[in-house]
Design a protein around this motif. Structure first.
Motif, PDB file in Angstrom:
ATOM      1  N   SER A 105       1.023  -1.204  -0.019  1.00  0.00           N
ATOM      2  CA  SER A 105       0.055  -0.035   0.118  1.00  0.00           C
ATOM      3  C   SER A 105       0.884   1.381  -0.135  1.00  0.00           C
ATOM      4  CB  SER A 105      -0.891  -0.086   1.184  1.00  0.00           C
ATOM      5  OG  SER A 105       0.012  -0.064   2.621  1.00  0.00           O
ATOM      6  N   ILE A 106       2.044   1.186   0.720  1.00  0.00           N
ATOM      7  CA  ILE A 106       2.931   2.391   0.764  1.00  0.00           C
ATOM      8  C   ILE A 106       3.544   2.656  -0.585  1.00  0.00           C
ATOM      9  CG2 ILE A 106       5.173   3.117   1.821  1.00  0.00           C
ATOM     10  CD1 ILE A 106       4.224   2.052   4.493  1.00  0.00           C
ATOM     11  N   VAL A 107       3.925   1.595  -1.294  1.00  0.00           N
ATOM     12  CA  VAL A 107       4.551   1.601  -2.834  1.00  0.00           C
ATOM     13  C   VAL A 107       3.553   2.235  -3.515  1.00  0.00           C
ATOM     14  CG1 VAL A 107       5.150   0.217  -4.475  1.00  0.00           C
ATOM     15  CG2 VAL A 107       6.135  -0.277  -2.312  1.00  0.00           C
ATOM     16  N   ARG A 108       2.183   1.878  -3.493  1.00  0.00           N
ATOM     17  CA  ARG A 108       1.129   2.279  -4.158  1.00  0.00           C
ATOM     18  C   ARG A 108       0.825   3.726  -4.139  1.00  0.00           C
ATOM     19  NH1 ARG A 108      -5.062   0.372  -5.163  1.00  0.00           N
ATOM     20  NH2 ARG A 108      -5.226   1.319  -7.252  1.00  0.00           N
ATOM     21  N   GLU A 109       1.000   4.329  -2.599  1.00  0.00           N
ATOM     22  CA  GLU A 109       0.871   5.681  -2.398  1.00  0.00           C
ATOM     23  C   GLU A 109       1.948   6.558  -2.901  1.00  0.00           C
ATOM     24  OE1 GLU A 109       0.578   5.723   1.934  1.00  0.00           O
ATOM     25  OE2 GLU A 109      -1.088   4.290   1.773  1.00  0.00           O
ATOM     26  N   TRP A 110       3.108   5.941  -2.916  1.00  0.00           N
ATOM     27  CA  TRP A 110       4.316   6.838  -3.357  1.00  0.00           C
ATOM     28  C   TRP A 110       3.956   6.880  -4.836  1.00  0.00           C
ATOM     29  CZ3 TRP A 110       9.253   8.726  -2.518  1.00  0.00           C
ATOM     30  CH2 TRP A 110       9.438   9.178  -1.426  1.00  0.00           C
ATOM     31  N   ARG A 111       3.904   5.866  -5.739  1.00  0.00           N
ATOM     32  CA  ARG A 111       3.694   5.929  -6.787  1.00  0.00           C
ATOM     33  C   ARG A 111       2.378   6.884  -7.405  1.00  0.00           C
ATOM     34  NH1 ARG A 111       4.308   2.039 -10.941  1.00  0.00           N
ATOM     35  NH2 ARG A 111       3.152   2.702 -12.998  1.00  0.00           N
ATOM     36  N   ILE A 133       3.969  10.260  -6.962  1.00  0.00           N
ATOM     37  CA  ILE A 133       4.923  10.484  -8.038  1.00  0.00           C
ATOM     38  C   ILE A 133       4.108  10.787  -9.249  1.00  0.00           C
ATOM     39  CG2 ILE A 133       6.639   9.846  -9.488  1.00  0.00           C
ATOM     40  CD1 ILE A 133       7.624   8.107  -6.902  1.00  0.00           C
ATOM     41  N   GLU A 134       3.229  10.214  -9.598  1.00  0.00           N
ATOM     42  CA  GLU A 134       2.123  10.202 -10.844  1.00  0.00           C
ATOM     43  C   GLU A 134       1.850  11.651 -10.945  1.00  0.00           C
ATOM     44  OE1 GLU A 134       1.570   5.541 -12.163  1.00  0.00           O
ATOM     45  OE2 GLU A 134       0.057   6.704 -11.200  1.00  0.00           O
ATOM     46  N   PHE A 135       1.109  12.066  -9.690  1.00  0.00           N
ATOM     47  CA  PHE A 135       0.609  13.312  -9.643  1.00  0.00           C
ATOM     48  C   PHE A 135       0.985  14.523  -9.506  1.00  0.00           C
ATOM     49  CE2 PHE A 135      -1.819  16.451  -6.947  1.00  0.00           C
ATOM     50  CZ  PHE A 135      -2.948  16.685  -7.706  1.00  0.00           C
ATOM     51  N   LEU A 136       2.217  14.458  -9.035  1.00  0.00           N
ATOM     52  CA  LEU A 136       3.032  15.591  -8.617  1.00  0.00           C
ATOM     53  C   LEU A 136       4.298  15.600  -9.698  1.00  0.00           C
ATOM     54  CD1 LEU A 136       3.553  15.608  -4.813  1.00  0.00           C
ATOM     55  CD2 LEU A 136       1.963  17.114  -6.078  1.00  0.00           C
ATOM     56  N   THR A 137       4.527  14.722 -10.329  1.00  0.00           N
ATOM     57  CA  THR A 137       5.604  15.164 -11.362  1.00  0.00           C
ATOM     58  C   THR A 137       5.256  14.490 -12.684  1.00  0.00           C
ATOM     59  OG1 THR A 137       6.901  12.847 -10.771  1.00  0.00           O
ATOM     60  CG2 THR A 137       6.955  14.371  -9.479  1.00  0.00           C
ATOM     61  N   ARG A 197       0.717  12.310   2.274  1.00  0.00           N
ATOM     62  CA  ARG A 197       1.399  12.461   3.555  1.00  0.00           C
ATOM     63  C   ARG A 197       2.953  12.495   2.850  1.00  0.00           C
ATOM     64  NH1 ARG A 197       1.024   6.582   6.356  1.00  0.00           N
ATOM     65  NH2 ARG A 197       0.566   5.338   4.550  1.00  0.00           N
ATOM     66  N   TRP A 198       3.081  11.659   1.484  1.00  0.00           N
ATOM     67  CA  TRP A 198       4.234  11.549   0.990  1.00  0.00           C
ATOM     68  C   TRP A 198       4.852  12.866   0.179  1.00  0.00           C
ATOM     69  CZ3 TRP A 198       6.674   8.020   3.935  1.00  0.00           C
ATOM     70  CH2 TRP A 198       5.535   7.179   4.126  1.00  0.00           C
ATOM     71  N   TYR A 199       3.838  13.826  -0.049  1.00  0.00           N
ATOM     72  CA  TYR A 199       4.324  14.915  -0.741  1.00  0.00           C
ATOM     73  C   TYR A 199       5.660  15.602  -0.570  1.00  0.00           C
ATOM     74  CZ  TYR A 199      -0.361  14.770  -3.138  1.00  0.00           C
ATOM     75  OH  TYR A 199      -1.765  14.576  -3.748  1.00  0.00           O
ATOM     76  N   PRO A 200       5.759  15.946   0.615  1.00  0.00           N
ATOM     77  CA  PRO A 200       7.126  16.577   0.884  1.00  0.00           C
ATOM     78  C   PRO A 200       8.465  15.536   0.622  1.00  0.00           C
ATOM     79  CG  PRO A 200       5.637  17.027   2.795  1.00  0.00           C
ATOM     80  CD  PRO A 200       5.008  15.852   2.138  1.00  0.00           C
TER      81      PRO A 200
END
Length: 249
Positions: A3-9, A12-16, A38-41
């Motif tokens: 789930s954390i990997v999916r959140e990171w993905r 990344i896909e949204f912000l970059t 929560r991973w945005y920063p």
């Protein structure tokens, strides 16, 4: 862990515009999207590391002013200009002098007005000058700059209601838990480790700028929108650089 990997993905896909291999998961998961905030920063740290690498190459081989312009452009390319678009829309709406509903309608319009262009040119020029001052010998500043901007985004998402009943703000505003906010803002420990008291001063000035800007926007619009999140990110990046150059260099 999955789930954390999916959140990171998702973050990344949204912000970059960093290309990622296909995951095979086509369905949109709103809860995972909310948790990814929560991973945005930390995605900001990734963007900062990319900019620091570009900075070393540009300033090694090119004159400082050309290198600075290319570094600003590199930041736009990496993010797809996502937050700049929000800055321009926010400037068009807030500086239109109209009532709340008309401001929101202007911000929703895909066309860019005079105020948006002015805001873009001013921010581009200021970043250009600040990157020239930073050069290639201060990679920590470039590392932290996008992280500070995206920490401000998380604070705006967590702390202010949505201005509309549709759009990104409705999906995210007020739905960031205290534990998620704590994880996001823990990235602010890094300036304290890097620069001690001076880092604390920089954080305080950035926080005051965030508080003032978010409060002004929320009063004008009755809340925040996805566009204003982007505007806050861009302005706080610039405030951080401006303050850090003044305090540290």
């Amino acid at each position: 862990m999955r789930s954390i990997v999916r959140e990171w993905r998702m973050a990344i896909e949204f912000l970059t515009r960093i290309p990622l291999p296909q995951s095979g998961q086509a369905d949109f998961d709103e809860n995972a999207f909310i948790r990814s905030v929560r991973w945005y920063p930390y995605i900001g740290l990734l963007i900062g590391a990319i900019l620091a690498a570009f900075s070393y190459v540009f300033f090694t081989w090119l004159p400082p002013h050309a290198a600075s312009v290319l570094l600003v452009i590199a930041g736009i390319v990496v993010t797809g200009g996502l937050h700049l678009d929000g800055l321009m829309d926010t400037a068009d709406g807030l500086l239109s002098g109209r009532d709340r509903e008309r401001k929101l309608a202007i911000m929703k319009d895909s066309r860019v007005g005079a105020m948006g262009v002015i805001a873009f040119v001013c921010l581009f020029a200021l970043k250009w000058a600040l990157f020239s001052a930073v050069g290639k010998h201060n990679p920590l500043l470039l590392l932290m700059m996008p992280a500070i901007g995206r920490t401000a985004m998380v604070g705006a998402i967590a702390g202010y209601p949505p201005a509309r009943q549709e759009g990104m703000g409705v999906h995210l505003a007020g739905r960031v838990s205290s534990s998620q906010l704590a994880l996001a803002t823990s990235v602010l420990i890094l300036p304290l480790l890097f620069w001690q008291v001076k880092g604390f001063v920089i954080i305080c000035i950035c926080w005051l700028a965030f508080w003032w800007m978010a409060r002004i926007i929320a009063r004008s619009l009755g809340g925040l929108t996805g566009d204003t999140y982007g505007a806050i990110c861009e302005v706080l990046e610039t405030v951080f650089l401006l303050t850090a150059v003044g305090v540290l260099l």
